[in-house]
Design a protein around this motif. Structure first.
Motif, PDB file in Angstrom:
ATOM      1  N   PRO A  29      33.885   2.069  -1.248  1.00 33.51           N
ATOM      2  CA  PRO A  29      33.220   1.798   0.026  1.00 33.51           C
ATOM      3  C   PRO A  29      32.993   3.137   0.749  1.00 33.51           C
ATOM      4  O   PRO A  29      33.906   3.959   0.843  1.00 33.51           O
ATOM      5  CB  PRO A  29      34.215   0.913   0.781  1.00 33.51           C
ATOM      6  CG  PRO A  29      34.997   0.248  -0.312  1.00 33.51           C
ATOM      7  CD  PRO A  29      35.115   1.295  -1.392  1.00 33.51           C
ATOM      8  N   SER A  30      31.769   3.347   1.197  1.00 34.75           N
ATOM      9  CA  SER A  30      31.444   4.675   1.726  1.00 34.75           C
ATOM     10  C   SER A  30      30.260   4.600   2.675  1.00 34.75           C
ATOM     11  O   SER A  30      29.652   3.548   2.841  1.00 34.75           O
ATOM     12  CB  SER A  30      31.133   5.634   0.579  1.00 34.75           C
ATOM     13  OG  SER A  30      30.040   5.154  -0.179  1.00 34.75           O
ATOM     14  N   GLY A  31      29.947   5.734   3.244  1.00 32.02           N
ATOM     15  CA  GLY A  31      28.813   5.814   4.150  1.00 32.02           C
ATOM     16  C   GLY A  31      28.607   7.237   4.606  1.00 32.02           C
ATOM     17  O   GLY A  31      29.122   8.176   3.996  1.00 32.02           O
ATOM     18  N   HIS A  32      27.883   7.391   5.691  1.00 29.83           N
ATOM     19  CA  HIS A  32      27.539   8.700   6.232  1.00 29.83           C
ATOM     20  C   HIS A  32      28.049   8.832   7.656  1.00 29.83           C
ATOM     21  O   HIS A  32      28.112   7.844   8.381  1.00 29.83           O
ATOM     22  CB  HIS A  32      26.012   8.886   6.249  1.00 29.83           C
ATOM     23  CG  HIS A  32      25.387   8.753   4.910  1.00 29.83           C
ATOM     24  ND1 HIS A  32      24.917   7.558   4.429  1.00 29.83           N
ATOM     25  CD2 HIS A  32      25.172   9.661   3.941  1.00 29.83           C
ATOM     26  CE1 HIS A  32      24.430   7.736   3.225  1.00 29.83           C
ATOM     27  NE2 HIS A  32      24.568   9.007   2.898  1.00 29.83           N
ATOM     28  N   ALA A  33      28.355  10.060   8.036  1.00 28.99           N
ATOM     29  CA  ALA A  33      28.711  10.323   9.427  1.00 28.99           C
ATOM     30  C   ALA A  33      27.451  10.267  10.284  1.00 28.99           C
ATOM     31  O   ALA A  33      26.397  10.741   9.880  1.00 28.99           O
ATOM     32  CB  ALA A  33      29.377  11.695   9.555  1.00 28.99           C
ATOM     33  N   GLU A  34      27.573   9.653  11.430  1.00 31.95           N
ATOM     34  CA  GLU A  34      26.485   9.623  12.411  1.00 31.95           C
ATOM     35  C   GLU A  34      26.546  10.900  13.245  1.00 31.95           C
ATOM     36  O   GLU A  34      27.586  11.572  13.295  1.00 31.95           O
ATOM     37  CB  GLU A  34      26.642   8.396  13.327  1.00 31.95           C
ATOM     38  CG  GLU A  34      26.657   7.065  12.608  1.00 31.95           C
ATOM     39  CD  GLU A  34      25.294   6.625  12.121  1.00 31.95           C
ATOM     40  OE1 GLU A  34      24.293   7.122  12.667  1.00 31.95           O
ATOM     41  OE2 GLU A  34      25.239   5.801  11.202  1.00 31.95           O
ATOM     42  N   ASP A  35      25.439  11.223  13.905  1.00 30.24           N
ATOM     43  CA  ASP A  35      25.431  12.395  14.779  1.00 30.24           C
ATOM     44  C   ASP A  35      26.577  12.309  15.778  1.00 30.24           C
ATOM     45  O   ASP A  35      26.785  11.272  16.411  1.00 30.24           O
ATOM     46  CB  ASP A  35      24.109  12.491  15.543  1.00 30.24           C
ATOM     47  CG  ASP A  35      22.965  12.982  14.671  1.00 30.24           C
ATOM     48  OD1 ASP A  35      23.244  13.550  13.597  1.00 30.24           O
ATOM     49  OD2 ASP A  35      21.804  12.794  15.060  1.00 30.24           O
ATOM     50  N   GLY A  36      27.338  13.387  15.895  1.00 27.67           N
ATOM     51  CA  GLY A  36      28.437  13.449  16.844  1.00 27.67           C
ATOM     52  C   GLY A  36      29.762  12.944  16.318  1.00 27.67           C
ATOM     53  O   GLY A  36      30.775  13.084  17.003  1.00 27.67           O
ATOM     54  N   GLU A  37      29.798  12.339  15.121  1.00 21.46           N
ATOM     55  CA  GLU A  37      31.051  11.830  14.556  1.00 21.46           C
ATOM     56  C   GLU A  37      31.732  12.896  13.711  1.00 21.46           C
ATOM     57  O   GLU A  37      31.064  13.622  12.971  1.00 21.46           O
ATOM     58  CB  GLU A  37      30.794  10.644  13.619  1.00 21.46           C
ATOM     59  CG  GLU A  37      30.538   9.344  14.268  1.00 21.46           C
ATOM     60  CD  GLU A  37      30.377   8.219  13.254  1.00 21.46           C
ATOM     61  OE1 GLU A  37      30.747   7.098  13.607  1.00 21.46           O
ATOM     62  OE2 GLU A  37      29.855   8.438  12.136  1.00 21.46           O
TER      63      GLU A  37
END
Length: 159
Positions: free
Chosen positions: A25-33
């Protein structure tokens, strides 16, 4: 997510990238995270866990690049123990066909290549890897294909 010697994998579906293959399970960091905030948010969105920063442990960091024309990324493999944050469940059935547990020592072959390389590296005790696809490489792990993982922490091959 760890449950003893097992890891939680998600079968990708409906995304247009690596559909049908298992991945962590994975994803991407959002701006500011920062990376911890991103993993906490993604765990809630994808598998319904309510994690806190103290629940997480960095297990491995990998720079990876899918087959061209993909761009390089830095993947952070975090661990959280089973039971922390609740029971995982598939919160994104439009992007995930199933959640399944596998022993870290007996991972399936039908995985996204960089994810499999990261878990193999983790099992071998590594902390830092490169995994760089070359033109013609498949997104899927190929047990008979060339190994693309390069160990950066000086502890030998990924296994």
């Amino acid at each position: 997510m760890r449950r003893g010697d097992e890891v939680l994998l998600a079968r990708r579906a409906g995304t247009g990238y690596a559909d049908g293959l298992l991945n962590v399970p994975s994803g991407h960091a959002e701006d500011g995270e920062d990376v911890r905030e991103a993993v906490i948010r993604e765990a809630a969105e994808e598998i319904g866990l309510r994690l806190a920063p103290e629940d997480l442990r960095v297990a491995l960091v990998m720079q990876h690049c899918a087959p061209p024309p993909a761009r390089p990324r830095i993947g952070w493999f975090f661990e959280a123990e089973y039971g922390v944050g609740g029971e995982p469940w598939n919160r994104e059935p439009d992007k995930c066909a199933e959640l399944v547990w596998f022993p870290l020592a007996a991972l399936p072959d039908d995985m996204v290549a960089y994810s499999r390389a990261g878990l193999d590296g983790l099992r071998a005790g590594h902390r830092f890897l490169l995994h760089w696809h070359r033109p013609g490489d498949a997104v899927a792990h190929d047990p008979s294909g060339p190994g693309r993982a390069v160990v950066l922490d000086g502890h030998g091959p990924t296994g």
